[in-house]
Structure formats: structure tokens, C-alpha cells
Design an enzyme around this catalytic site. Structure first.
Site, PDB file in Angstrom:
ATOM      1  N   HIS A 138      -9.217  -9.301  -7.659  1.00  0.00           N
ATOM      2  CA  HIS A 138      -9.093  -8.739  -6.311  1.00  0.00           C
ATOM      3  C   HIS A 138      -9.454  -9.784  -5.278  1.00  0.00           C
ATOM      4  CE1 HIS A 138     -11.095  -6.176  -2.993  1.00  0.00           C
ATOM      5  NE2 HIS A 138      -9.808  -6.091  -2.809  1.00  0.00           N
ATOM      6  N   ASP A 175      -0.308  -0.029  -4.429  1.00  0.00           N
ATOM      7  CA  ASP A 175      -1.756   0.215  -4.435  1.00  0.00           C
ATOM      8  C   ASP A 175      -2.038   1.497  -3.661  1.00  0.00           C
ATOM      9  OD1 ASP A 175      -4.503   0.140  -4.212  1.00  0.00           O
ATOM     10  OD2 ASP A 175      -4.600  -1.868  -3.331  1.00  0.00           O
ATOM     11  N   LYS A 177       0.848  -1.191   0.000  1.00  0.00           N
ATOM     12  CA  LYS A 177       0.000   0.000   0.000  1.00  0.00           C
ATOM     13  C   LYS A 177       0.880   1.236   0.000  1.00  0.00           C
ATOM     14  CE  LYS A 177      -3.748  -2.452   0.334  1.00  0.00           C
ATOM     15  NZ  LYS A 177      -4.842  -2.419  -0.668  1.00  0.00           N
ATOM     16  N   GLU A 213     -11.452  -3.155  -8.638  1.00  0.00           N
ATOM     17  CA  GLU A 213     -12.172  -3.689  -7.480  1.00  0.00           C
ATOM     18  C   GLU A 213     -13.324  -2.787  -7.069  1.00  0.00           C
ATOM     19  OE1 GLU A 213      -8.664  -3.390  -4.650  1.00  0.00           O
ATOM     20  OE2 GLU A 213     -10.243  -2.762  -3.291  1.00  0.00           O
ATOM     21  N   ASP A 224     -13.768  -8.146  -9.228  1.00  0.00           N
ATOM     22  CA  ASP A 224     -14.111  -8.418  -7.829  1.00  0.00           C
ATOM     23  C   ASP A 224     -15.361  -9.288  -7.823  1.00  0.00           C
ATOM     24  OD1 ASP A 224     -13.802  -7.090  -4.802  1.00  0.00           O
ATOM     25  OD2 ASP A 224     -15.849  -7.648  -5.309  1.00  0.00           O
ATOM     26  N   GLU A 237      -1.856   0.490  -8.647  1.00  0.00           N
ATOM     27  CA  GLU A 237      -3.264   0.091  -8.526  1.00  0.00           C
ATOM     28  C   GLU A 237      -4.104   1.218  -7.941  1.00  0.00           C
ATOM     29  OE1 GLU A 237      -3.686  -3.819  -6.926  1.00  0.00           O
ATOM     30  OE2 GLU A 237      -5.565  -3.348  -5.898  1.00  0.00           O
TER      31      GLU A 237
END
Lengths: 431, 431
Positions: free
Chosen positions: A356, A253, A225, A306, A329, A279
């Protein structure tokens, strides 16, 4: 009361719903730049029939799970009086009946709470249908005829990018070799990657330790992240790169943190760390921003999906060049049918699908689409892998089998969406 | 029970909600190509404080209104313990607090049921604030400083099209003359157009009669629903054109009926009837399709927005050239703040805003934005008008004053969103 039942006596279906919430904010697993303290939750549905039960759910991160449960109950009520055999025998028609209900449609259209509720109902029906067929969902889909697969997809709003004829050509060209690819999947599984090490709430030591463990576990890609603080991101990327070595891919992400200019500036700073993909750089509705970011950062791929509300957003992301990695997703769109539409769109545009995972049961549910895609749609695993987060799997009836960085092929009949009754009871939310 | 109250004893706010549904499907008023039998409904909120009440609602067309009510109750619960004076004194912060709640956001993000629920709560707060200020909402907004107006807008995801500086320049350049334009609005009102004649369920005689009445009533534009059957559309357009003569504009509305190619083919057939605009030709999320349709049909303008989920979709429609007529809706996005953002975007792109009226109370609520826009944002009425449908107004406390084709300026303090207690009781839905 968490349960409701449809009202007309003629119906063979009854529904039970559960507001299930896990107190995950206590560990900061799942923390990112936009979601600092999620409580991973499921708005869960059990459809009971006289020939078994089907299970579906929407994943949420806490507050609002009650709204999602209420929506699922309203959608199920639309099936009052329906014959379950008729519903299951034409799942294309069943999907249209729910998604095109003119009054419910006003609440989206085809997005947000109502669309996800339809997804939970559709997925529960598919779980039931696959169980009746005695097949895991992916294999059930992979053994349908081209005509039946086409009948599942609503092509309205897609034909400027994907016509029925385009879809037929994709599926037909994947027919030869289906049986061999199914056997291969059952033998070697499908690659995964892990997001486990990279949550924003973890400290540096835990990050390094989890990175080393990921390599030891056989993962070829990890994900971190980013988007909280630029110097933190650089430090954490260096720690991760040192821990995994040069050959393991590192994706990042941002969970929608940025506008277009900030995304480009920030990611140019991180590019030297050899980024596998960026992402969710910005708002998931912003097709044009994704396209601008992808152009500016090329060849670094942009991944998203997602939070893409429906197949129309996916279509545009592909048309505009705003997505290079398609992240479907299992519970965001209107269930199995719409994800098949998105797989076909991705095949049409030649884009890899990397679903995802994480949350509650998303790995369980979404892996079926990658297995189906390899068997019957794209026929390729190149650049494709399924997100893996080793989290909350123990609450599901069917074990999630994962070894040496790969998902093993689901073999239990159904869609892998059934939660353990003890978990449903223990984590039922009491407001 | 339709009412709920927040839980902590410290809060000065309590909330009552109502699931209100009118059986409008009996008359086919409101029928179109996608919505054959709507029951116009409101998920209605009354916020009670020790210094008066604020009223807000989401418009729906029947089934699912219960879901919307549940969502409004969950959003209001987020304000438990809050000081109403603090909430009202910084409505920008209040908006961010609700829209950026990380857990609720997952259910959109910023779209559908939860986003509309936030809109109902935000609008109720604005109703209360305007009442306390002793001003109708439009006038209250039109007398705020530029800095305060800017503080109401969330510029995240907008800055590739509209920066804070851009918005400041728009508002500053409209400061001179504000007082004169306010006086003009109070004197002459704002133009409207009527959709009354054109519902798809009406027969030809009723269509012709209502068209003649519209001209007699002073309307300069009418609107017809299209998209059911091409030859019917041609016949009905000819009837309408014969009835209104050459000088009254006729717009048409397809309510999302088509894909890109069908929209272009169909509308080329209708172009000879001198179409003022084609409204909602396709899916409201499909920015690229709107742009392709607009390019193909130019100079016929494309109108859309009543189903655009948020400011990010509006922004892209403008960036891509997919919209020439911007149709804001009072209850689709997250309330007053987000509609101010959209007015600023429209001003930035030089596009006229023609708000969506009809439904339950949409004319009442949305007209405030056009009045505010003329006073303090665009400063122009060119090509601008507010949809008018003479329907269900009797259920609101404040009369909707409309004369000779023009909306008169609202003069009663508040946002015009308060329904009559008798109507709330009489049309409360009992499932």
C-alpha cells in the site's frame, strides 16, 4: 509544545514529535467511498542520539493525529534509560520489549493507536540503524544472516501456519542468488502501479486524462475507487478501459464499503470490465467474509491488508483463502519486524505482496519491503508491484525516484522516512 | 490539567477527564500469565450538561491510561456544538456519528484506543439518558420498543450472520413476558461467579482459603488463572477442587498465553480436573485458532471476548464455532449500542453470555447487559452468569449489591459508572 524528552538523565535518546497535517481535502485527492475528505497527516517522530537521528511516523487522515502523537510519546518514554546500541543490536528483543509491555498491550492488544505508535518507534530505530550501517533499509535487511532475520520475528500466534523452521527454509532457499537479485534491483528497480487517476472525487474528464497519462508514463496497472454508486462505477470503468486499452490492468478498491452479500452482487456487475483485483471489499477484520467473497468471485482476486491490524489477521486471511494479493502497509503494524513476519507468511502461502502506497510517505517507506522481499524472501516479482501515488513526496528529504512505471532502488542510507524540516514547521497542526 | 471543555460557545456539554490509577500491583490481585503487575486504572469522563452529568470510562491496566484519556478528549471534541437532547434522543445516530467519523476511523478501524474512547463517551451519554429517564440502564433498555432497540444497532458487516429481520424476530419473541422477567430480576437477581481466589500471584494457602470462602459465600463457579507453569496449574487445580468439592464448577483462564498447539496440549493435561471452560486460550483476534482449539477440546467450552475488539470479531468467533461462552466487556467495544449488537448475535447463535467483570468498575457497568439480556433478548439464565471480583467497588457512588452468589438488580437511575469525587482526586495520576 510538540516536543518531549525522556526523563531519566542516563538515556542517550531524546525524542521530538510533530503533529503534521496537509489540507488535502481541498483537492479531493485521496477521496474514496469511505473517506470523502481526508487531510493526509503524519504523527511524526525524530529520535535524536549522539550518533545521528532516526525518523518514523504513523500515517493518519486528520482528526486523531493528536492522539497518535500522544501514543508515540508514551511508547518512546518506555525507552527511557535504555542504551541505544543495545536497542539497535537486538531489534527482535527491542520489538518484544515494546509490543509485549503488559500494561500498554491492554490498549490493543497489538492493534490500533498503540500498535501503530510502536511501529513509528520501531521504524525510527531501523532508520537509525540503517543509517549507521551506511545502507538503505532494504539492502541492510537483505544482507542480514538468516539467523538474524529469524530473530526479528515473533512466532507466537503464527506457528499453526508458519514455524521457525518453515521461515528458515524460506530464507535459506532464497540465499543463493541474493547478490545477483540485489544487483538486478539496483539496475532495473521494481514495478509500480498507479492510483492517481481513480479517486472518487474526480470528474470523468480528469479521470480519462489521468488514465491516458498513466499509460504514457509506462504503468501496466491503474486502480479506481468504487463503491459509491454502481452506475457511476460502470461508467467510470468504461471510461478508464477506453482510455488505457485492453492490455493495461485495472484494479478497483471499495475501501471496506460493503457487507459480504453486497460485495458479491456489486462486483459481479463489474466483473465484465476485466478487474485485476477487488481491494478491501469489506471490514478488514472480517476474515470469514473475505473468504466468502473470494470464493464467490473467483478467479477475480481479493486484495487487502492496508488496514489489517497485525500479523495474526494476515495469517488468518491467508489460511482462510480470504486474500490473494497481500497489501502490507509501512505504518499500520508494529514496524519493520512485523512486516518481515508478514512477508514470510506470504511466501509460505505463495501469495504476491503488493504494498500500500500513497498517504504521507507510505511509498517512500513501504517500497523497502518489496525490494527486500525480492532479494531475500520470495525471490520473485511475478504479479508483484508497489502502489504509486504521486503526492506529497516533496516533503521528504530523499527524492522518490520513479521512472517508466518502476520504482528505482533506494540508495540513500536509512529508511527514507525523514521529512524536510521546513515541511514539519509549515504543516505543524495548531489546534 | 485533567479537564478540557469543548470549544464552541453554543454547546451545552462540557467534559472533564481524569487519569485515575490504583496501585494494585502491590497486592498482585489481578495478576495472570500475561499481566504480571497491573495497576488497575480508568480513563474517566464526566460529561456535564445543564440537566445533570453522565459518566463513562475505559478500563486499562496502567501505562497508556494517558493515551486513552487523550483519545476520550478528542472524541468528545467531535460533539462540540451538538444539542444534548438531539444526541440522547437518537443514540443510534449518535453512535454512527462517532464510529463512522471517517478521519478518526482510520486509527482503528473500530478497534483499540479510539474505539474504546468512543465507548466511554457513548456510555456516559447512556448514563445521562438513563438518569433523565429515572431508570437504571438495564431497565431503561428493557422498556424500549423493539423498533428503538433495532435503531441502536449498526448492521453493516453483520448481515451474513444477523439481519435486521433476524434481530427483530429475536426481540419480538422476547416481548411476551418482559414484565414478568423484569419483576423476577428485581426479586432474585442474576447469578455471578468469582475470580477472586485464582490470581496467579496468590500462594497455595491463600488459594485454598479463598476457595472455601467462595463456597461459603454461595458461588456455584470459581475461576483460576493458568498458563504460567503446567505442574503449578495441576497442583493449584487439585487444591481448588479439594476445597470446593465436586459440585462447584471451576473455569480456567489463560489470558492469551498460547498458540493453537500449545493450548490444545496444555488443556488436555488439565481436562481431568473437570474444567467448566477454558478462557482466552490464544490471541483474541485469532478466530481460526479459537475454532481449532474448540474442535480439539470439545466438549470443553472455549470462552472469550473481553479483548475482542468489536462486533465483527464476535460475529466471526460465533460463525466459526470458536466461542461457546460469550464474554462481553463494558468498556472494550464502542459502548452500550455495540454490546446490544453482540447480545443479539449471541441470541442468534444460541450462545450464553457471561460478561467480563473485575478491573475498575467493570462489574458495575457490565451487569446491566445481563439483566437487559434476560428481560428483553435471550430471556434465559441457563448457563449464564456474570463474573464477580470483589475489588475497588468502594470507589463508586452506587454500592454493588451482591448476595449469596447473585448480583441484585441495580435500582439507582443511570449506568452505575459514577466514581466518588474523593477517589478521582486521591488516585489521579501525576506523571
Amino acid at each position: 509544545m510538540p516536543s518531549s524528552s525522556t526523563e531519566r538523565p542516563a538515556t542517550p535518546i531524546s525524542a521530538e514529535t510533530f503533529d503534521v497535517r496537509f489540507p488535502t481535502h481541498e483537492t479531493l485527492a485521496g477521496s474514496d467511498a469511505m473517506n470523502p475528505d481526508p487531510d493526509y497527516s503524519a504523527a511524526y517522530l525524530r529520535l535524536n542520539t549522539d550518533q545521528g537521528a532516526g525518523h518514523g511516523f504513523t500515517f493518519t487522515i486528520g482528526r486523531g493525529n493528536d492522539i497518535q502523537v500522544a501514543a508515540i510519546e508514551s511508547v518512546v518514554a518506555q525507552l527511557a534509560g535504555a542504551d541505544i546500541d543495545v536497542l539497535l543490536s537486538d531489534m527482535g528483543q527491542t520489538w518484544r520489549r515494546l509490543v509485549h509491555d503488559s500494561q500498554l498491550r491492554w490498549l490493543g492488544p497489538e492493534k490500533g493507536v498503540v500498535h501503530m505508535a510502536i511501529g513509528a518507534v520501531i521504524n525510527a530505530l531501523w532508520d537509525l540503524r540503517a543509517k549507521r550501517a551506511g545502507q538503505p533499509l532494504w539492502l541492510h535487511l537483505a544482507t542480514l544472516s538468516v539467523d538474524e532475520l529469524l530473530s526479528l520475528v515473533d512466532f507466537r500466534y503464527l506457528t499453526d501456519a508458519l514455524t521457525v523452521e518453515d521461515a528458515r527454509a524460506i530464507l535459506t532457499s532464497a540465499e543463493p542468488g541474493r547478490a545477483e537479485r540485489i544487483a538486478e534491483l539496483q539496475r532495473v528497480g521494481y514495478p509500480g502501479y498507479t492510483t492517481g487517476p481513480g479517486w472518487l472525487g474526480y470528474d470523468d474528464d480528469l479521470l480519462a486524462k489521468l488514465c491516458r497519462e498513466a499509460v504514457a508514463d509506462g504503468f501496466a496497472q491503474i486502480k479506481l475507487k468504487v463503491g459509491g454508486n454502481l452506475s457511476d462505477d460502470k461508467r467510470r470503468l468504461q471510461i478508464a478501459r477506453d482510455a488505457v486499452g485492453p492490455d493495461v490492468r485495472i484494479a478497483v478498491d471499495a475501501n471496506q464499503r460493503w457487507g459480504t452479500a453486497d460485495a458479491i452482487t456489486w462486483m459481479r456487475e463489474l466483473a465484465p470490465y476485466d478487474i485485476a483485483w477487488i481491494e478491501e471489499p469489506t471490514n478488514p477484520d472480517d476474515v470469514l467474509a473475505h473468504a466468502a467473497i473470494a470464493r464467490a468471485l473467483a478467479p477475480m482476486p481479493v486484495a487487502t491488508g492496508e488496514h489489517a491490524a497485525n500479523r495474526v489477521i494476515f495469517k488468518q486471511l491467508m489460511q482462510a483463502g480470504g486474500v490473494q494479493i497481500v497489501q502490507i502497509d509501512a505504518t499500520r503494524v508494529a514496524g519493520v519486524n512485523e512486516n518481515i513476519a508478514i512477508l514470510l507468511l506470504a511466501a509460505r502461502f505463495g501469495l504476491p505482496v503488493c504494498p500500500h502506497g500513497g498517504g504521507v510517505g507510505l511509498c517512500q517507506a513501504v517500497r523497502h519491503f518489496s525490494f527486500f522481499d525480492y532479494a531475500a524472501v520470495s525471490g520473485s516479482m511475478d504479479g508483484r508491484m508497489i502502489e504509486h501515488v504521486d503526492h506529497l513526496h516533496e516533503h521528504f528529504v530523499e527524492p522518490l525516484e520513479f521512472r517508466a512505471g518502476r520504482y528505482l532502488a533506494p540508495s540513500v542510507p536509512g529508511a527514507s522516512t525523514e521529512m524536510r524540516p521546513e515541511s514539519l514547521q509549515q504543516y505543524r497542526f495548531r489546534s
